[in-house]
Scaffold this motif. Structure first.
Motif, PDB file in Angstrom:
ATOM      1  N   GLY A  32    -144.387 -24.805 -23.837  1.00  0.00           N
ATOM      2  CA  GLY A  32    -143.653 -23.745 -23.154  1.00  0.00           C
ATOM      3  C   GLY A  32    -142.286 -23.481 -23.752  1.00  0.00           C
ATOM      4  O   GLY A  32    -142.049 -23.689 -24.945  1.00  0.00           O
ATOM      5  N   TYR A  33    -141.378 -23.038 -22.888  1.00  0.00           N
ATOM      6  CA  TYR A  33    -140.066 -22.611 -23.356  1.00  0.00           C
ATOM      7  C   TYR A  33    -139.249 -23.728 -24.017  1.00  0.00           C
ATOM      8  O   TYR A  33    -138.492 -23.440 -24.962  1.00  0.00           O
ATOM      9  N   PRO A  34    -139.364 -25.028 -23.603  1.00  0.00           N
ATOM     10  CA  PRO A  34    -138.599 -26.046 -24.340  1.00  0.00           C
ATOM     11  C   PRO A  34    -138.972 -26.100 -25.822  1.00  0.00           C
ATOM     12  O   PRO A  34    -138.096 -26.240 -26.686  1.00  0.00           O
ATOM     13  N   SER A  35    -140.244 -25.959 -26.113  1.00  0.00           N
ATOM     14  CA  SER A  35    -140.693 -25.971 -27.491  1.00  0.00           C
ATOM     15  C   SER A  35    -140.173 -24.751 -28.264  1.00  0.00           C
ATOM     16  O   SER A  35    -139.784 -24.845 -29.424  1.00  0.00           O
ATOM     17  N   ARG A  36    -140.133 -23.624 -27.589  1.00  0.00           N
ATOM     18  CA  ARG A  36    -139.627 -22.397 -28.232  1.00  0.00           C
ATOM     19  C   ARG A  36    -138.131 -22.498 -28.512  1.00  0.00           C
ATOM     20  O   ARG A  36    -137.660 -22.087 -29.573  1.00  0.00           O
ATOM     21  N   VAL A  37    -137.386 -23.047 -27.546  1.00  0.00           N
ATOM     22  CA  VAL A  37    -135.948 -23.230 -27.748  1.00  0.00           C
ATOM     23  C   VAL A  37    -135.705 -24.196 -28.906  1.00  0.00           C
ATOM     24  O   VAL A  37    -134.880 -23.939 -29.785  1.00  0.00           O
ATOM     25  N   ALA A  38    -136.446 -25.312 -28.912  1.00  0.00           N
ATOM     26  CA  ALA A  38    -136.297 -26.301 -29.979  1.00  0.00           C
ATOM     27  C   ALA A  38    -136.631 -25.691 -31.344  1.00  0.00           C
ATOM     28  O   ALA A  38    -135.947 -25.957 -32.334  1.00  0.00           O
ATOM     29  N   GLY A  39    -137.671 -24.872 -31.391  1.00  0.00           N
ATOM     30  CA  GLY A  39    -138.043 -24.227 -32.647  1.00  0.00           C
ATOM     31  C   GLY A  39    -136.970 -23.289 -33.154  1.00  0.00           C
ATOM     32  O   GLY A  39    -136.639 -23.287 -34.345  1.00  0.00           O
ATOM     33  N   THR A  40    -136.417 -22.498 -32.256  1.00  0.00           N
ATOM     34  CA  THR A  40    -135.383 -21.539 -32.644  1.00  0.00           C
ATOM     35  C   THR A  40    -134.096 -22.244 -33.059  1.00  0.00           C
ATOM     36  O   THR A  40    -133.538 -21.966 -34.123  1.00  0.00           O
ATOM     37  N   LEU A  41    -133.622 -23.181 -32.220  1.00  0.00           N
ATOM     38  CA  LEU A  41    -132.388 -23.890 -32.564  1.00  0.00           C
ATOM     39  C   LEU A  41    -132.582 -24.787 -33.779  1.00  0.00           C
ATOM     40  O   LEU A  41    -131.674 -24.938 -34.599  1.00  0.00           O
ATOM     41  N   GLY A  42    -133.767 -25.383 -33.873  1.00  0.00           N
ATOM     42  CA  GLY A  42    -134.055 -26.234 -35.022  1.00  0.00           C
ATOM     43  C   GLY A  42    -134.050 -25.457 -36.330  1.00  0.00           C
ATOM     44  O   GLY A  42    -133.635 -25.966 -37.369  1.00  0.00           O
ATOM     45  N   ALA A  43    -134.516 -24.227 -36.285  1.00  0.00           N
ATOM     46  CA  ALA A  43    -134.515 -23.382 -37.483  1.00  0.00           C
ATOM     47  C   ALA A  43    -133.102 -22.893 -37.803  1.00  0.00           C
ATOM     48  O   ALA A  43    -132.698 -22.853 -38.966  1.00  0.00           O
ATOM     49  N   ASP A  44    -132.344 -22.523 -36.766  1.00  0.00           N
ATOM     50  CA  ASP A  44    -130.991 -22.005 -36.966  1.00  0.00           C
ATOM     51  C   ASP A  44    -129.987 -23.098 -37.328  1.00  0.00           C
ATOM     52  O   ASP A  44    -129.060 -22.861 -38.101  1.00  0.00           O
ATOM     53  N   ARG A  45    -130.172 -24.272 -36.737  1.00  0.00           N
ATOM     54  CA  ARG A  45    -129.208 -25.360 -36.920  1.00  0.00           C
ATOM     55  C   ARG A  45    -129.945 -26.689 -37.090  1.00  0.00           C
ATOM     56  O   ARG A  45    -129.883 -27.554 -36.228  1.00  0.00           O
ATOM     57  N   PRO A  46    -130.661 -26.858 -38.177  1.00  0.00           N
ATOM     58  CA  PRO A  46    -131.459 -28.072 -38.375  1.00  0.00           C
ATOM     59  C   PRO A  46    -130.607 -29.342 -38.328  1.00  0.00           C
ATOM     60  O   PRO A  46    -129.526 -29.397 -38.895  1.00  0.00           O
ATOM     61  N   GLY A  47    -131.126 -30.336 -37.604  1.00  0.00           N
ATOM     62  CA  GLY A  47    -130.454 -31.625 -37.503  1.00  0.00           C
ATOM     63  C   GLY A  47    -129.320 -31.698 -36.509  1.00  0.00           C
ATOM     64  O   GLY A  47    -128.700 -32.746 -36.348  1.00  0.00           O
ATOM     65  N   ASP A  48    -129.020 -30.585 -35.819  1.00  0.00           N
ATOM     66  CA  ASP A  48    -127.904 -30.580 -34.867  1.00  0.00           C
ATOM     67  C   ASP A  48    -128.294 -31.039 -33.465  1.00  0.00           C
ATOM     68  O   ASP A  48    -127.416 -31.406 -32.683  1.00  0.00           O
ATOM     69  N   PHE A  49    -129.578 -30.997 -33.144  1.00  0.00           N
ATOM     70  CA  PHE A  49    -129.999 -31.269 -31.772  1.00  0.00           C
ATOM     71  C   PHE A  49    -131.191 -32.217 -31.697  1.00  0.00           C
ATOM     72  O   PHE A  49    -132.057 -32.216 -32.564  1.00  0.00           O
ATOM     73  N   THR A  50    -131.221 -32.961 -30.609  1.00  0.00           N
ATOM     74  CA  THR A  50    -132.389 -33.715 -30.182  1.00  0.00           C
ATOM     75  C   THR A  50    -132.836 -33.068 -28.883  1.00  0.00           C
ATOM     76  O   THR A  50    -132.000 -32.711 -28.045  1.00  0.00           O
ATOM     77  N   PHE A  51    -134.131 -32.916 -28.690  1.00  0.00           N
ATOM     78  CA  PHE A  51    -134.665 -32.235 -27.515  1.00  0.00           C
ATOM     79  C   PHE A  51    -135.532 -33.188 -26.703  1.00  0.00           C
ATOM     80  O   PHE A  51    -136.364 -33.899 -27.257  1.00  0.00           O
ATOM     81  N   LEU A  52    -135.327 -33.178 -25.394  1.00  0.00           N
ATOM     82  CA  LEU A  52    -136.113 -34.001 -24.476  1.00  0.00           C
ATOM     83  C   LEU A  52    -136.648 -33.132 -23.350  1.00  0.00           C
ATOM     84  O   LEU A  52    -135.904 -32.337 -22.769  1.00  0.00           O
ATOM     85  N   ASN A  53    -137.915 -33.288 -23.028  1.00  0.00           N
ATOM     86  CA  ASN A  53    -138.520 -32.559 -21.911  1.00  0.00           C
ATOM     87  C   ASN A  53    -138.955 -33.568 -20.858  1.00  0.00           C
ATOM     88  O   ASN A  53    -139.763 -34.448 -21.134  1.00  0.00           O
ATOM     89  N   ARG A  54    -138.423 -33.432 -19.647  1.00  0.00           N
ATOM     90  CA  ARG A  54    -138.810 -34.301 -18.544  1.00  0.00           C
ATOM     91  C   ARG A  54    -139.335 -33.497 -17.353  1.00  0.00           C
ATOM     92  O   ARG A  54    -139.368 -33.969 -16.234  1.00  0.00           O
ATOM     93  N   GLY A  55    -139.768 -32.262 -17.615  1.00  0.00           N
ATOM     94  CA  GLY A  55    -140.369 -31.440 -16.573  1.00  0.00           C
ATOM     95  C   GLY A  55    -141.685 -32.040 -16.101  1.00  0.00           C
ATOM     96  O   GLY A  55    -142.419 -32.626 -16.890  1.00  0.00           O
TER      97      GLY A  55
END
Length: 111
Positions: A32-55
């Motif tokens: 869902g949307y967490p994966s889409r956000v991670a994909g977009t931010l990961g492409a724009d700013r690689p290595g800047d973020f770690t993503f966790l989903n606890r939904g």
């Protein structure tokens, strides 16, 4: 030399956040949307973020608050997305187990 800190983004919520994630894999974001956000931010700013989903599908605001220590505070996110509310309303209609508006607002505000 510039040193940057990796920021953690936590996604918290109900089925819209869970989106079929593999709960046995702590880095799985679901489909869902967490994966889409991670994909977009990961492409724009690689290595800047770690993503966790606890939904968790079916969760209400009270369920998220009940696990706030283990699935929020202990994870120490820099940013959080909380997407919840549908179950709070329709659980009342189907099972008389919803969350009243005032209580929802109070708990959401406390988080």
């Amino acid at each position: 030399m510039v040193c940057h800190m990796i920021k953690t983004i936590l996604f918290q919520g109900d089925s819209i956040t869970d989106a079929g994630r593999d709960r046995d894999n702590p880095i799985c974001l679901g489909m869902g949307y967490p994966s889409r956000v991670a994909g977009t931010l990961g492409a724009d700013r690689p290595g800047d973020f770690t993503f966790l989903n606890r939904g968790i599908s079916g969760n209400r605001i009270v369920d998220i608050y009940a696990r706030i220590k283990c699935d929020f505070i202990n994870l120490k996110p820099d940013y959080a997305s909380i997407f919840v509310g549908v179950n709070d309303a329709w659980h009342e209609i189907d099972w008389q187990n919803g969350v009243e508006d005032e209580k929802f607002e109070k708990i959401y505000g406390m988080m």
